[in-house]
Design an enzyme around this catalytic site. Sequence first.
Site, short mmCIF file in Angstrom:
data_model
loop_
_atom_site.label_atom_id
_atom_site.label_comp_id
_atom_site.label_asym_id
_atom_site.label_seq_id
_atom_site.Cartn_x
_atom_site.Cartn_y
_atom_site.Cartn_z
N CYS A 310 60.28 43.55 -31.90
CA CYS A 310 61.10 42.33 -32.00
C CYS A 310 60.27 41.06 -32.07
CB CYS A 310 62.10 42.27 -30.85
SG CYS A 310 61.37 41.96 -29.23
N HIS A 358 63.74 40.89 -25.23
CA HIS A 358 64.13 41.02 -26.63
C HIS A 358 64.34 39.64 -27.25
CE1 HIS A 358 65.43 43.20 -30.13
NE2 HIS A 358 66.58 42.56 -30.18
N HIS A 370 66.94 41.05 -36.46
CA HIS A 370 66.05 41.49 -35.40
C HIS A 370 65.61 42.93 -35.62
CE1 HIS A 370 69.20 43.56 -32.56
NE2 HIS A 370 69.61 43.61 -33.80
#
Length: 398
Positions: A310, A358, A370
Site C-alpha cells: 500500500c 494501511h 489502493h
Amino acid sequence: MASHRKSRPTGSRVAGIRTPALATAALTSVALLSQTANATPSDDDRPSLEEVEKKVDDLYRQAGSATEKYNAAKEKTAKQRKKVDTLLDDVAQRTQKLNDAREELGSFASAQYRTGTAVPETATFLLADSPQEYFDQNQLMGRLTGRQKTAVDDYVTQQSETMKKRREAAESLETLTGSQKDLKTAKSTVQKKLATARELLSKLTAEEKARLAAIEKKKQEEAARKAAELAEQQARQQAEERERREEAARQESGGGTSSGSSESGGSGSSGSSTPDSSYGTKAEKALGFARAQIGKPYVWGATGPGSYDCSGLTQAAWKAAGVTLPRVTYDQVNAGTTVPVSQAQPGDLVFFYDDLSHVGLYIGNGMMIHAPKPGAYVREESIYYDGESSIHSVVRPA
C-alpha cells in the site's frame, strides 16, 4: 495491504482524525471451521464462519502492520549499510595516509642516521673542516628538524582520525546488526501471519466460501452506499463554494457577473483546506500513475514496478508527480496537511486504523486506488471498504 475488515467502535473526530478507540476483546482461538449456516458456534466450540472471517481479516491487518515495520527496518538497514561502507572506505584511506606518514618519519630517521646529524655542540664546530662546513651542516639539520616536526604532527593527526573512524565504523556495524535483526523479525512476523490466514482459508468448504463471498458482497454494497453519500456531500460543498465565489465576484465588480471565477480551484472546498492550482496538477499526475498500476498484484514490501504494497504504491504515485514521500505509512501521515474526510480532494492520502497500517490514494466520490492485501490486486475501492470507523485521517501531501 490487509483486508482490514475488523469492526471498530467509532471514536471522536477532530479535523478528520479519529481518536483511537478501545481495543476489542481478543478473538477466541480458531480451530476447524463450522460447516453449518448458523453463526452460533457448534457444540464442539468451533468458531462460526463470521468469527473466522474476522480472524482472517485481523491476521491480514496484523500482517499489514508488520509489513510497514519491515519496510522501515529495510530502509534503515539500507541506509546503515551505506553508512558502514562509507566509513570503512574512509578508514582504509586514512590507514593508507597513516602508513605514508609513518614511512616519512622512517625516512627522516634513516637520513639522520646516514648524515650523522645531531644537536650541534662545540665539538662539532671543532671537528668541522671549516666554519662554513659547520654552518652548512647546522642549516641542513634545521631543515630536517622542521620537516620532521611537520611529519610528526601529520602522523599524530592521521592516527587520531583513523582511530576515530574505526570506532565510528564499529558502532555503525553494531547498529547495522540490530537493524538486520529487526528486519528478520518483521519478515518472520509477516510470513507467520499470512501462513496462518492461508491455513484458515484452506479449511473452508465450498459452502463456507460461498457464504464468505456473500458477506464480502454485503460489505462492498454498504461501502459503496457510504461513498455515494460522501460524493453527494462534497458536491453540495462545491456548489456552495461556487455560489460564494460568484457572489464575491459580483460584489467586487459592482454587481456585474463574474467570468470564470466560479471555476477556479476546480473541486476545491472552502477554508484552509482548499488546495492551490499546482496541487491539482501534481495530483493528476499521481492519479494517472496509480491508475496505470491497477491490476498489478499486491506483494508485501514491494515498491514496483511489477507489484506494490500500500505505501509503496502511494510513494511511487507521488514520486511520478515530483513529490518525495517517506516509505512507510506512519511517516507518510506526517508528510502533509490533515484535512477532514468531507473535504478530501483527488490525490489526498487516506490512512486507516489506529496503527496506520494501511493507506490509499483518494480519487474523488468516496473512492480510492489502493493495494489491498496479499492475494489481491491494485484496484479502485470505496474508502469505507472496512467501515467508517476504520478511517484514521486524510492527508494532503503537497
